[in-house]
Design a protein around this motif. Structure first.
Motif, PDB file in Angstrom:
ATOM      1  N   ASN A  65       0.815  -1.213   0.000  1.00  0.00           N
ATOM      2  CA  ASN A  65       0.000   0.000   0.000  1.00  0.00           C
ATOM      3  C   ASN A  65       0.849   1.264   0.000  1.00  0.00           C
ATOM      4  OD1 ASN A  65      -2.334  -1.507   0.024  1.00  0.00           O
ATOM      5  ND2 ASN A  65      -2.647  -1.352   2.234  1.00  0.00           N
ATOM      6  N   ASN A  66       2.121   1.113   0.378  1.00  0.00           N
ATOM      7  CA  ASN A  66       3.037   2.254   0.360  1.00  0.00           C
ATOM      8  C   ASN A  66       4.009   2.201  -0.820  1.00  0.00           C
ATOM      9  OD1 ASN A  66       2.846   4.094   2.953  1.00  0.00           O
ATOM     10  ND2 ASN A  66       2.375   1.996   3.608  1.00  0.00           N
ATOM     11  N   GLY A  67       3.596   1.452  -1.857  1.00  0.00           N
ATOM     12  CA  GLY A  67       4.323   1.472  -3.118  1.00  0.00           C
ATOM     13  C   GLY A  67       5.594   0.653  -3.174  1.00  0.00           C
ATOM     14  N   VAL A  68       5.750  -0.302  -2.265  1.00  0.00           N
ATOM     15  CA  VAL A  68       6.966  -1.115  -2.240  1.00  0.00           C
ATOM     16  C   VAL A  68       6.747  -2.405  -3.027  1.00  0.00           C
ATOM     17  CG1 VAL A  68       8.626  -2.328  -0.773  1.00  0.00           C
ATOM     18  CG2 VAL A  68       7.617  -0.178   0.012  1.00  0.00           C
ATOM     19  N   GLU A  69       7.626  -2.661  -3.986  1.00  0.00           N
ATOM     20  CA  GLU A  69       7.576  -3.917  -4.750  1.00  0.00           C
ATOM     21  C   GLU A  69       8.118  -5.040  -3.869  1.00  0.00           C
ATOM     22  OE1 GLU A  69       9.678  -6.050  -8.634  1.00  0.00           O
ATOM     23  OE2 GLU A  69      10.079  -3.930  -8.166  1.00  0.00           O
ATOM     24  N   ILE A  70       7.416  -6.169  -3.822  1.00  0.00           N
ATOM     25  CA  ILE A  70       7.821  -7.250  -2.912  1.00  0.00           C
ATOM     26  C   ILE A  70       7.969  -8.570  -3.670  1.00  0.00           C
ATOM     27  CG2 ILE A  70       7.201  -8.578  -0.859  1.00  0.00           C
ATOM     28  CD1 ILE A  70       5.540  -6.197   0.052  1.00  0.00           C
ATOM     29  N   LYS A  71       9.154  -9.163  -3.578  1.00  0.00           N
ATOM     30  CA  LYS A  71       9.380 -10.526  -4.060  1.00  0.00           C
ATOM     31  C   LYS A  71       9.461 -11.486  -2.875  1.00  0.00           C
ATOM     32  CE  LYS A  71      11.696  -9.380  -8.425  1.00  0.00           C
ATOM     33  NZ  LYS A  71      12.948  -9.499  -9.198  1.00  0.00           N
ATOM     34  N   ASP A  72      10.160 -11.058  -1.842  1.00  0.00           N
ATOM     35  CA  ASP A  72      10.226 -11.845  -0.617  1.00  0.00           C
ATOM     36  C   ASP A  72      10.568 -10.914   0.543  1.00  0.00           C
ATOM     37  OD1 ASP A  72      13.192 -11.661  -0.381  1.00  0.00           O
ATOM     38  OD2 ASP A  72      13.129 -12.890  -2.189  1.00  0.00           O
ATOM     39  N   ILE A  73      10.287 -11.405   1.740  1.00  0.00           N
ATOM     40  CA  ILE A  73      10.561 -10.620   2.943  1.00  0.00           C
ATOM     41  C   ILE A  73      11.441 -11.437   3.880  1.00  0.00           C
ATOM     42  CG2 ILE A  73       9.565  -9.537   5.007  1.00  0.00           C
ATOM     43  CD1 ILE A  73       7.088  -8.886   3.438  1.00  0.00           C
ATOM     44  N   ASP A  74      12.527 -10.817   4.323  1.00  0.00           N
ATOM     45  CA  ASP A  74      13.433 -11.483   5.257  1.00  0.00           C
ATOM     46  C   ASP A  74      13.643 -10.577   6.467  1.00  0.00           C
ATOM     47  OD1 ASP A  74      14.978 -13.454   6.277  1.00  0.00           O
ATOM     48  OD2 ASP A  74      16.581 -13.322   4.799  1.00  0.00           O
ATOM     49  N   PHE A  75      14.180 -11.158   7.537  1.00  0.00           N
ATOM     50  CA  PHE A  75      14.420 -10.398   8.759  1.00  0.00           C
ATOM     51  C   PHE A  75      15.879 -10.541   9.169  1.00  0.00           C
ATOM     52  CE2 PHE A  75      10.002 -11.696   8.666  1.00  0.00           C
ATOM     53  CZ  PHE A  75       9.330 -10.531   9.007  1.00  0.00           C
ATOM     54  N   GLU A  76      16.418  -9.486   9.750  1.00  0.00           N
ATOM     55  CA  GLU A  76      17.815  -9.496  10.171  1.00  0.00           C
ATOM     56  C   GLU A  76      17.924  -8.907  11.574  1.00  0.00           C
ATOM     57  OE1 GLU A  76      21.740  -6.983   8.954  1.00  0.00           O
ATOM     58  OE2 GLU A  76      20.745  -8.052   7.311  1.00  0.00           O
ATOM     59  N   ILE A  77      18.669  -9.585  12.429  1.00  0.00           N
ATOM     60  CA  ILE A  77      18.843  -9.091  13.798  1.00  0.00           C
ATOM     61  C   ILE A  77      19.763  -7.879  13.777  1.00  0.00           C
ATOM     62  CG2 ILE A  77      19.724  -9.650  16.098  1.00  0.00           C
ATOM     63  CD1 ILE A  77      19.009 -12.583  15.489  1.00  0.00           C
ATOM     64  N   GLN A  78      19.279  -6.794  14.375  1.00  0.00           N
ATOM     65  CA  GLN A  78      20.037  -5.548  14.412  1.00  0.00           C
ATOM     66  C   GLN A  78      20.420  -5.234  15.849  1.00  0.00           C
ATOM     67  OE1 GLN A  78      21.045  -4.875  11.180  1.00  0.00           O
ATOM     68  NE2 GLN A  78      20.624  -2.740  11.627  1.00  0.00           N
ATOM     69  N   THR A  79      21.706  -5.224  16.135  1.00  0.00           N
ATOM     70  CA  THR A  79      22.160  -4.781  17.453  1.00  0.00           C
ATOM     71  C   THR A  79      22.463  -3.303  17.372  1.00  0.00           C
ATOM     72  OG1 THR A  79      24.464  -5.264  16.914  1.00  0.00           O
ATOM     73  CG2 THR A  79      23.180  -7.024  17.933  1.00  0.00           C
ATOM     74  N   LYS A  80      22.572  -2.673  18.521  1.00  0.00           N
ATOM     75  CA  LYS A  80      22.809  -1.222  18.530  1.00  0.00           C
ATOM     76  C   LYS A  80      24.135  -0.870  17.883  1.00  0.00           C
ATOM     77  CE  LYS A  80      19.902   0.132  22.338  1.00  0.00           C
ATOM     78  NZ  LYS A  80      19.814   0.876  23.594  1.00  0.00           N
ATOM     79  N   SER A  81      25.098  -1.782  17.994  1.00  0.00           N
ATOM     80  CA  SER A  81      26.405  -1.511  17.405  1.00  0.00           C
ATOM     81  C   SER A  81      26.350  -1.461  15.892  1.00  0.00           C
ATOM     82  CB  SER A  81      27.408  -2.586  17.842  1.00  0.00           C
ATOM     83  OG  SER A  81      26.970  -3.865  17.408  1.00  0.00           O
ATOM     84  N   LYS A  82      25.293  -2.094  15.315  1.00  0.00           N
ATOM     85  CA  LYS A  82      25.174  -2.116  13.866  1.00  0.00           C
ATOM     86  C   LYS A  82      24.409  -0.917  13.319  1.00  0.00           C
ATOM     87  CE  LYS A  82      25.109  -7.158  13.432  1.00  0.00           C
ATOM     88  NZ  LYS A  82      24.315  -8.313  12.999  1.00  0.00           N
ATOM     89  N   SER A  83      23.709  -0.219  14.183  1.00  0.00           N
ATOM     90  CA  SER A  83      22.859   0.858  13.694  1.00  0.00           C
ATOM     91  C   SER A  83      23.690   2.005  13.162  1.00  0.00           C
ATOM     92  CB  SER A  83      21.947   1.362  14.812  1.00  0.00           C
ATOM     93  OG  SER A  83      22.718   1.855  15.877  1.00  0.00           O
ATOM     94  N   LYS A  84      23.174   2.636  12.123  1.00  0.00           N
ATOM     95  CA  LYS A  84      23.885   3.724  11.475  1.00  0.00           C
ATOM     96  C   LYS A  84      23.391   5.063  12.004  1.00  0.00           C
ATOM     97  CE  LYS A  84      24.526   1.125   7.198  1.00  0.00           C
ATOM     98  NZ  LYS A  84      24.253   1.079   5.756  1.00  0.00           N
ATOM     99  N   VAL A  85      24.318   6.021  12.114  1.00  0.00           N
ATOM    100  CA  VAL A  85      23.955   7.363  12.541  1.00  0.00           C
ATOM    101  C   VAL A  85      23.502   8.160  11.332  1.00  0.00           C
ATOM    102  CG1 VAL A  85      24.799   9.483  13.600  1.00  0.00           C
ATOM    103  CG2 VAL A  85      25.644   7.284  14.407  1.00  0.00           C
ATOM    104  N   ARG A  86      22.334   8.730  11.423  1.00  0.00           N
ATOM    105  CA  ARG A  86      21.842   9.538  10.319  1.00  0.00           C
ATOM    106  C   ARG A  86      22.611  10.841  10.263  1.00  0.00           C
ATOM    107  NH1 ARG A  86      16.648   8.244  12.557  1.00  0.00           N
ATOM    108  NH2 ARG A  86      15.881   6.329  11.620  1.00  0.00           N
ATOM    109  N   PRO A  87      22.766  11.426   9.058  1.00  0.00           N
ATOM    110  CA  PRO A  87      23.545  12.652   8.898  1.00  0.00           C
ATOM    111  C   PRO A  87      23.116  13.758   9.855  1.00  0.00           C
ATOM    112  CG  PRO A  87      23.008  11.721   6.768  1.00  0.00           C
ATOM    113  CD  PRO A  87      22.294  10.908   7.778  1.00  0.00           C
ATOM    114  N   HIS A  88      21.805  13.930  10.066  1.00  0.00           N
ATOM    115  CA  HIS A  88      21.376  15.054  10.889  1.00  0.00           C
ATOM    116  C   HIS A  88      21.670  14.847  12.370  1.00  0.00           C
ATOM    117  CE1 HIS A  88      17.808  12.408  11.235  1.00  0.00           C
ATOM    118  NE2 HIS A  88      17.737  12.915  12.455  1.00  0.00           N
TER     119      HIS A  88
END
Length: 452
Positions: A65-88
């Protein structure tokens, strides 16, 4: 991509319960949509299992409904050390100097002030579920705007459900966001001891000045103030002074003020001016999330099946839940077996089970009728009189909540023919409980009478 996921989450929130949304979607992120291969970031493996088995269809529909094309959906464990800092979020050098200057001046002015807070209590390690989502929503509002919408903030619930954790987390988060504010946490027993000491040493003025200089006052275990009239009077005066200055007041208790014997009626009324928020026993999914979060926090490996075993068998409180986890992990380490192996070979027996004796549909219906001063026959009649209809709906809710009866069985127990009437009644009570604190109090009292 950030905006796409924000819009997707907003749509998902409209389609599932607030408890499920808070538990399973709050800390998710959209990592990639490249080539229709969707990757969603989650906290741990248990979240992957739950999202894939229960919410994959609603996620897929919302993304489309938000315009995303989907072939498959996967999940990935994200730890805080992996998170990226946004420019702002990157601080410019000049702003960094200003911030350091502010922090130094704040530390200088408050270095002699002790907050009483334990830094281990944060919102990051407080698991949000259907049992506490309303209280946490209010807590986040307080952190952003202390002294405004939820003042005083009265939090109540049984032992071991996380009251101390949540209010100390509020204090710690306020200090991060508003470092110039004075935050003070104290159990009411320490408040009483300090007050008595000030009287004996004739330092009442110093005692008053200490509390009147506070911006955020957190009082824990308020129920222990019972039979301490002078302490109540002093707290009443401090409360009024702080509240008139729009200073934030936070109070915890194991019950509502109206249920605490010998508490001054004026004080009891003031404490619930902004309503009262309760922490309830977590449901199965909430317990699994709490256990997984705790295991991840300490870096322990435990199978999902072992977590589900603990969640199914511990029905007392969160403290017992985490205690059982610690015991199993310790035994696993000592014996060189995985937690699931220990469970399967019979080495583990749950030590804290629900101590409430079993109840019956008849007892629940009878107790509800008695509470609302009705006969059982009146409750089960076809009467549409408001107070009888309300009692009937409360009985429906409790029959499902306490015994997990089917709507058809509930209909038989309360004297209605159509199971859709039962569904409507249960839904109405569930919705009313979100904001109707009198109803929460009533249902808590009825539950006590059921198991007395």
């Amino acid at each position: 991509m950030y905006n796409v996921w924000e819009n997707t989450l907003a749509e998902i929130e409209q389609k599932i319960s607030s408890g499920n949304f808070s538990t399973w979607f709050q800390d998710t992120s959209l990592l990639s949509t490249e080539g229709g291969h969707i990757v969603i970031g989650v906290k741990n493996s248990f979240f992957i299992k739950q999202l894939r088995s229960k919410f994959l269809d609603v996620i897929t529909e919302a993304l489309k409904n938000n315009g995303v094309e989907i072939k498959d959906i996967d999940f990935e464990i994200q730890t805080k050390s992996k998170s990226k800092v946004r420019p702002h979020e990157i601080t410019e050098p000049t702003k960094l100097k200003e911030r350091l200057s502010t922090v130094k001046s704040t530390l200088k002015s408050t270095k002699s002030f002790t907050t009483g807070l334990n830094s281990k209590y944060t919102l990051d390690n407080f698991v949000v579920g259907s049992n506490n989502d309303l209280a946490v929503a209010a807590a986040r509002n307080i952190i952003d705007n202390p002294g405004t919408n939820y003042n005083p903030f009265f939090l109540y619930g049984g032992s071991g459900l996380g009251k101390t954790h949540l209010v100390q987390a509020i204090g710690n988060e306020i200090l991060k966001k508003h470092p110039n504010l004075k935050v003070f946490y104290t159990p009411v027993s320490d408040f009483y001891a300090d007050f008595v000491d000030s009287v004996l040493k004739k330092k009442g003025k110093d005692f008053n000045n200490k509390f009147r200089s506070i911006d955020v006052l957190i009082i824990d275990d308020f129920q222990l103030i019972v039979n301490k009239e002078k302490s109540q009077e002093e707290f009443f005066n401090i409360f009024n002074n702080l509240h008139q200055l729009d200073k934030q007041i936070i109070v915890t208790s194991d019950r509502l003020p109206s249920q605490i014997k010998s508490v001054d009626e004026r004080l009891a009324n003031r404490l619930t001016w902004a309503g009262a928020f309760d922490l309830q026993l977590p449901k199965f999914e909430d317990k699994c999330a709490i256990l997984r979060s705790k295991a991840d926090l300490i870096g322990a490996e435990i199978e999902d099946e072992a977590i589900e075993y603990i969640a199914e068998n511990i029905n007392t409180n969160i403290r017992d839940l985490e205690g059982e986890l610690s015991t199993i992990l310790l035994m696993s380490d000592v014996r060189g077996l995985t937690p699931l192996q220990l469970i399967n070979n019979g080495s583990v027996k749950v030590s804290h089970v629900d101590k409430l004796r079993p109840t019956s549909p008849k007892r629940i219906v009878d107790r509800v009728a008695k509470y609302y001063q009705l006969s059982t026959a009146e409750l089960k009649s076809k009467s549409r009189v408001a107070n009888i209809k309300n009692a009937r709906q409360v009985a429906m809710y409790l029959l499902q909540e306490e015994l997990s009866l089917s709507t058809t069985k509930i209909a038989t127990e309360v004297g209605v023919k159509d199971h859709s009437t039962v569904m409507h009644g249960i839904k109405k009570i569930q919705n009313d409980l979100k904001l109707n604190f009198v109803l929460r109090d009533q249902i808590a009292s009825i539950k006590e009478s059921i198991y007395e």
